[in-house]
Motif scaffolding. Structure first.
Motif, PDB file in Angstrom:
ATOM      1  N   LYS A   1       0.816  -1.207   0.000  1.00  0.00           N
ATOM      2  CA  LYS A   1       0.000   0.000   0.000  1.00  0.00           C
ATOM      3  C   LYS A   1       0.859   1.271   0.000  1.00  0.00           C
ATOM      4  O   LYS A   1       1.941   1.299   0.583  1.00  0.00           O
ATOM      5  CB  LYS A   1      -0.913   0.030   1.231  1.00  0.00           C
ATOM      6  CG  LYS A   1      -1.969  -1.049   1.259  1.00  0.00           C
ATOM      7  CD  LYS A   1      -2.846  -0.896   2.496  1.00  0.00           C
ATOM      8  CE  LYS A   1      -3.883  -2.003   2.596  1.00  0.00           C
ATOM      9  NZ  LYS A   1      -4.705  -1.873   3.827  1.00  0.00           N
ATOM     10  N   LEU A   2       0.341   2.300  -0.657  1.00  0.00           N
ATOM     11  CA  LEU A   2       0.945   3.623  -0.600  1.00  0.00           C
ATOM     12  C   LEU A   2      -0.035   4.586   0.047  1.00  0.00           C
ATOM     13  O   LEU A   2      -1.237   4.597  -0.286  1.00  0.00           O
ATOM     14  CB  LEU A   2       1.305   4.140  -1.986  1.00  0.00           C
ATOM     15  CG  LEU A   2       2.660   3.680  -2.559  1.00  0.00           C
ATOM     16  CD1 LEU A   2       2.584   2.242  -3.040  1.00  0.00           C
ATOM     17  CD2 LEU A   2       3.117   4.604  -3.676  1.00  0.00           C
ATOM     18  N   VAL A   3       0.469   5.399   0.966  1.00  0.00           N
ATOM     19  CA  VAL A   3      -0.322   6.493   1.529  1.00  0.00           C
ATOM     20  C   VAL A   3      -0.113   7.717   0.641  1.00  0.00           C
ATOM     21  O   VAL A   3       1.026   8.086   0.337  1.00  0.00           O
ATOM     22  CB  VAL A   3       0.122   6.832   2.968  1.00  0.00           C
ATOM     23  CG1 VAL A   3      -0.668   8.027   3.500  1.00  0.00           C
ATOM     24  CG2 VAL A   3      -0.038   5.629   3.879  1.00  0.00           C
ATOM     25  N   THR A   4      -1.186   8.315   0.191  1.00  0.00           N
ATOM     26  CA  THR A   4      -1.116   9.613  -0.466  1.00  0.00           C
ATOM     27  C   THR A   4      -2.016  10.568   0.296  1.00  0.00           C
ATOM     28  O   THR A   4      -2.732  10.167   1.225  1.00  0.00           O
ATOM     29  CB  THR A   4      -1.527   9.533  -1.946  1.00  0.00           C
ATOM     30  OG1 THR A   4      -2.906   9.154  -2.039  1.00  0.00           O
ATOM     31  CG2 THR A   4      -0.665   8.541  -2.708  1.00  0.00           C
TER      32      THR A   4
ATOM     33  N   ALA B   1       3.888   0.555   2.240  1.00  0.00           N
ATOM     34  CA  ALA B   1       5.206   0.516   1.601  1.00  0.00           C
ATOM     35  C   ALA B   1       5.830   1.893   1.476  1.00  0.00           C
ATOM     36  O   ALA B   1       7.058   2.029   1.518  1.00  0.00           O
ATOM     37  CB  ALA B   1       5.095  -0.112   0.210  1.00  0.00           C
ATOM     38  N   ALA B   2       4.986   2.922   1.286  1.00  0.00           N
ATOM     39  CA  ALA B   2       5.523   4.256   1.004  1.00  0.00           C
ATOM     40  C   ALA B   2       4.495   5.328   1.315  1.00  0.00           C
ATOM     41  O   ALA B   2       3.283   5.070   1.377  1.00  0.00           O
ATOM     42  CB  ALA B   2       5.944   4.344  -0.463  1.00  0.00           C
ATOM     43  N   ILE B   3       4.997   6.527   1.511  1.00  0.00           N
ATOM     44  CA  ILE B   3       4.157   7.726   1.602  1.00  0.00           C
ATOM     45  C   ILE B   3       4.545   8.608   0.420  1.00  0.00           C
ATOM     46  O   ILE B   3       5.715   8.960   0.241  1.00  0.00           O
ATOM     47  CB  ILE B   3       4.366   8.480   2.920  1.00  0.00           C
ATOM     48  CG1 ILE B   3       4.043   7.586   4.117  1.00  0.00           C
ATOM     49  CG2 ILE B   3       3.496   9.745   2.954  1.00  0.00           C
ATOM     50  CD1 ILE B   3       4.371   8.207   5.473  1.00  0.00           C
ATOM     51  N   MET B   4       3.560   8.951  -0.407  1.00  0.00           N
ATOM     52  CA  MET B   4       3.788   9.725  -1.627  1.00  0.00           C
ATOM     53  C   MET B   4       3.076  11.060  -1.493  1.00  0.00           C
ATOM     54  O   MET B   4       1.898  11.121  -1.120  1.00  0.00           O
ATOM     55  CB  MET B   4       3.254   8.934  -2.819  1.00  0.00           C
ATOM     56  CG  MET B   4       3.477   9.572  -4.171  1.00  0.00           C
ATOM     57  SD  MET B   4       2.907   8.434  -5.478  1.00  0.00           S
ATOM     58  CE  MET B   4       3.400   9.330  -6.939  1.00  0.00           C
TER      59      MET B   4
ATOM     60  N   ALA C   1      -3.143  12.207  12.511  1.00  0.00           N
ATOM     61  CA  ALA C   1      -3.955  11.332  11.663  1.00  0.00           C
ATOM     62  C   ALA C   1      -3.069  10.461  10.780  1.00  0.00           C
ATOM     63  O   ALA C   1      -3.350   9.263  10.585  1.00  0.00           O
ATOM     64  CB  ALA C   1      -4.898  12.166  10.807  1.00  0.00           C
ATOM     65  N   LEU C   2      -2.007  11.018  10.238  1.00  0.00           N
ATOM     66  CA  LEU C   2      -1.093  10.239   9.407  1.00  0.00           C
ATOM     67  C   LEU C   2      -0.424   9.140  10.231  1.00  0.00           C
ATOM     68  O   LEU C   2      -0.327   7.988   9.798  1.00  0.00           O
ATOM     69  CB  LEU C   2      -0.038  11.156   8.788  1.00  0.00           C
ATOM     70  CG  LEU C   2       1.041  10.464   7.945  1.00  0.00           C
ATOM     71  CD1 LEU C   2       0.425   9.804   6.716  1.00  0.00           C
ATOM     72  CD2 LEU C   2       2.135  11.451   7.532  1.00  0.00           C
TER      73      LEU C   2
ATOM     74  N   THR D   1      -7.005   1.032  -9.540  1.00  0.00           N
ATOM     75  CA  THR D   1      -5.963   0.166  -9.001  1.00  0.00           C
ATOM     76  C   THR D   1      -6.023   0.177  -7.474  1.00  0.00           C
ATOM     77  O   THR D   1      -6.003   1.255  -6.858  1.00  0.00           O
ATOM     78  CB  THR D   1      -4.583   0.668  -9.450  1.00  0.00           C
ATOM     79  OG1 THR D   1      -4.558   0.727 -10.878  1.00  0.00           O
ATOM     80  CG2 THR D   1      -3.474  -0.262  -8.968  1.00  0.00           C
ATOM     81  N   PRO D   2      -6.112  -0.968  -6.838  1.00  0.00           N
ATOM     82  CA  PRO D   2      -6.168  -0.991  -5.370  1.00  0.00           C
ATOM     83  C   PRO D   2      -4.805  -0.712  -4.753  1.00  0.00           C
ATOM     84  O   PRO D   2      -3.771  -0.739  -5.427  1.00  0.00           O
ATOM     85  CB  PRO D   2      -6.626  -2.411  -5.062  1.00  0.00           C
ATOM     86  CG  PRO D   2      -6.142  -3.219  -6.226  1.00  0.00           C
ATOM     87  CD  PRO D   2      -6.223  -2.307  -7.428  1.00  0.00           C
ATOM     88  N   GLY D   3      -4.817  -0.467  -3.440  1.00  0.00           N
ATOM     89  CA  GLY D   3      -3.565  -0.342  -2.705  1.00  0.00           C
ATOM     90  C   GLY D   3      -3.187   1.074  -2.330  1.00  0.00           C
ATOM     91  O   GLY D   3      -2.030   1.328  -1.965  1.00  0.00           O
ATOM     92  N   PHE D   4      -4.144   2.011  -2.390  1.00  0.00           N
ATOM     93  CA  PHE D   4      -3.874   3.379  -1.982  1.00  0.00           C
ATOM     94  C   PHE D   4      -4.805   3.768  -0.836  1.00  0.00           C
ATOM     95  O   PHE D   4      -5.998   3.471  -0.861  1.00  0.00           O
ATOM     96  CB  PHE D   4      -4.061   4.348  -3.161  1.00  0.00           C
ATOM     97  CG  PHE D   4      -3.067   4.128  -4.257  1.00  0.00           C
ATOM     98  CD1 PHE D   4      -1.820   4.737  -4.225  1.00  0.00           C
ATOM     99  CD2 PHE D   4      -3.359   3.273  -5.318  1.00  0.00           C
ATOM    100  CE1 PHE D   4      -0.888   4.513  -5.226  1.00  0.00           C
ATOM    101  CE2 PHE D   4      -2.432   3.047  -6.329  1.00  0.00           C
ATOM    102  CZ  PHE D   4      -1.193   3.660  -6.284  1.00  0.00           C
TER     103      PHE D   4
END
Length: 388
Positions: free
Chosen positions: A128-131, A185-188, A173-174, A160-163
């Motif tokens: 997963k990516l956090v945006t 996996a990442a923060i974008m 909150a983050l 696309t899933p995973g966000f």
């Protein structure tokens, strides 16, 4: 049929165009088919870094066109290698993948983040990516999924899933979101949310991202598609926030008017992308890279100081102007909230010889980095009058 009629008949109706047919220009002045002159305060949405028909850039591109315009990535070519070297030496990043747009650069960034996590933690974890809510990362199905704005999602399901999405400038909150999900996996993020209204992230929030990434081996992915290449007063916006991203995307102004995107990879992920894991037919095109080399080589400390000075002038003048509610942004990436309806302001500007853009209910200003100060002053006067 005239140009407008041909466009309406044969080009897909995806753009609500302004009623202007541009034919030519020089620097920060452009002209329509009737010969009317405009000060260009949009520069092709932050693309024409040195304005229209820039002589040095034209010379660099045409010289390469006379040698080799394309070869595919099955062979080595000099312009791409030199451009990658310059990007890495000026940022501290280690590897570059060349694409053709910001969305493609972000696709590479997302793939790199997921592959790094899969290589290290297994393919069924850390995907997963956090945006951030209000973000914008592109219009492909995957970068649309990364974009944290529901209005862009509703007609194109399933994405696309995973966000997952977090509130910008809300560290608590983050942190709760990241600590509650072991599959991150990442923060974008964009350091200035451009399409979201030209809103900079707060310094302390960016430090919160940095701390979370360090604590949990989460990759920091910085989207510099619009903020990069001198636009915000430093070569890249992250250089103002005491961070070094693991992955960085950029595009727009890098090419000076020709399509290019770049995904830069730091020390942690420099060997993640291996033969066959990604590719692009046109990425790293020699002519485009030759132009980008010229652009990048001219973004020096003197120019960046001028960008900051022009920014200070615009912000100072417009912040105090009647009819202006707020001005936000960094460098020559500014958003102006107006009391009048935005359409009225944009139309008044255009009728009086200034081309400005919009973003999320704001007037958006993205002039060429080298726009002469006298044109800045003239454009600001027109914008002030339009806002009254």
């Amino acid at each position: 049929m005239n140009v407008k009629e041909l466009d309406r008949e044969y080009i897909a109706g995806t753009y609500a165009r302004f009623p202007v047919v541009l034919t030519h220009g020089s620097g920060s002045l452009v002209y329509d088919e009737a010969g009317k002159e405009y000060i260009d305060m949009g520069s092709g949405i932050a693309v024409n870094a040195f304005g229209v028909a820039d002589g040095e850039w034209i010379s660099a591109v045409t010289a390469q066109l006379g040698k080799l315009q394309h070869s595919s990535n099955l062979y080595f070519t000099e312009p791409g290698a030199l451009l990658a070297e310059q990007l890495c030496s000026r940022t501290g990043m280690k590897k570059v993948f060349f694409a053709n747009s910001g969305a493609e650069a972000n696709e590479c960034a997302i793939k790199c983040a997921r592959k790094y996590a899969a290589d290290k933690y297994g393919a069924d974890r850390r995907y997963k990516l956090v945006t951030l809510k209000n973000s914008f990362h592109g219009r492909t199905i995957t970068t649309l999924a990364a974009t944290g704005q529901d209005e862009y999602h509703k007609l194109f399901q399933p994405l696309t899933p995973g966000f997952v999405y977090a509130e910008a400038n809300n560290c608590a909150a983050l942190r709760a979101l990241v600590e509650g999900d072991e599959n991150i996996a990442a923060i974008m993020f964009e350091l200035v949310q451009g399409e979201g209204g030209v809103l900079p992230l707060e310094y302390d929030f960016v430090q919160c991202i940095k701390e979370l990434c360090a604590e949990r081996d989460i990759l920091m992915v910085c989207d510099e598609v619009q903020t990069g290449n001198g636009r915000t007063g430093t070569l890249y916006a992250w250089q103002q926030f005491d961070i070094v991203p693991d992955i960085m995307s950029t595009a727009k102004g890098l090419g000076g008017g020709l399509p290019i995107g770049a995904c830069l990879m730091g020390e942690k992920v420099k060997d993640t992308m291996t033969p066959g894991t990604h590719g692009s037919t046109f990425g790293g095109n020699p002519a485009v890279c030759a132009g980008a080399l010229n652009i990048l080589g001219r973004i020096d400390d003197k120019l960046l100081a001028e960008v900051r000075a022009k920014s200070e002038y615009i912000v100072s003048e417009l912040s105090a102007a009647p009819g202006v509610e707020s001005v936000a942004g960094l460098g020559l990436m500014l958003g102006v909230k107006t009391a009048k309806p935005l359409d009225e302001v944009v139309t008044a500007c255009r009728e009086n010889g200034v081309l400005a853009l919009t973003a999320h209910g704001k007037l958006r200003l993205l002039p060429a980095l080298n726009i002469p100060m006298e044109l800045v002053e003239k454009a600001v006067a027109v914008i002030k009058a339009a806002c009254e």
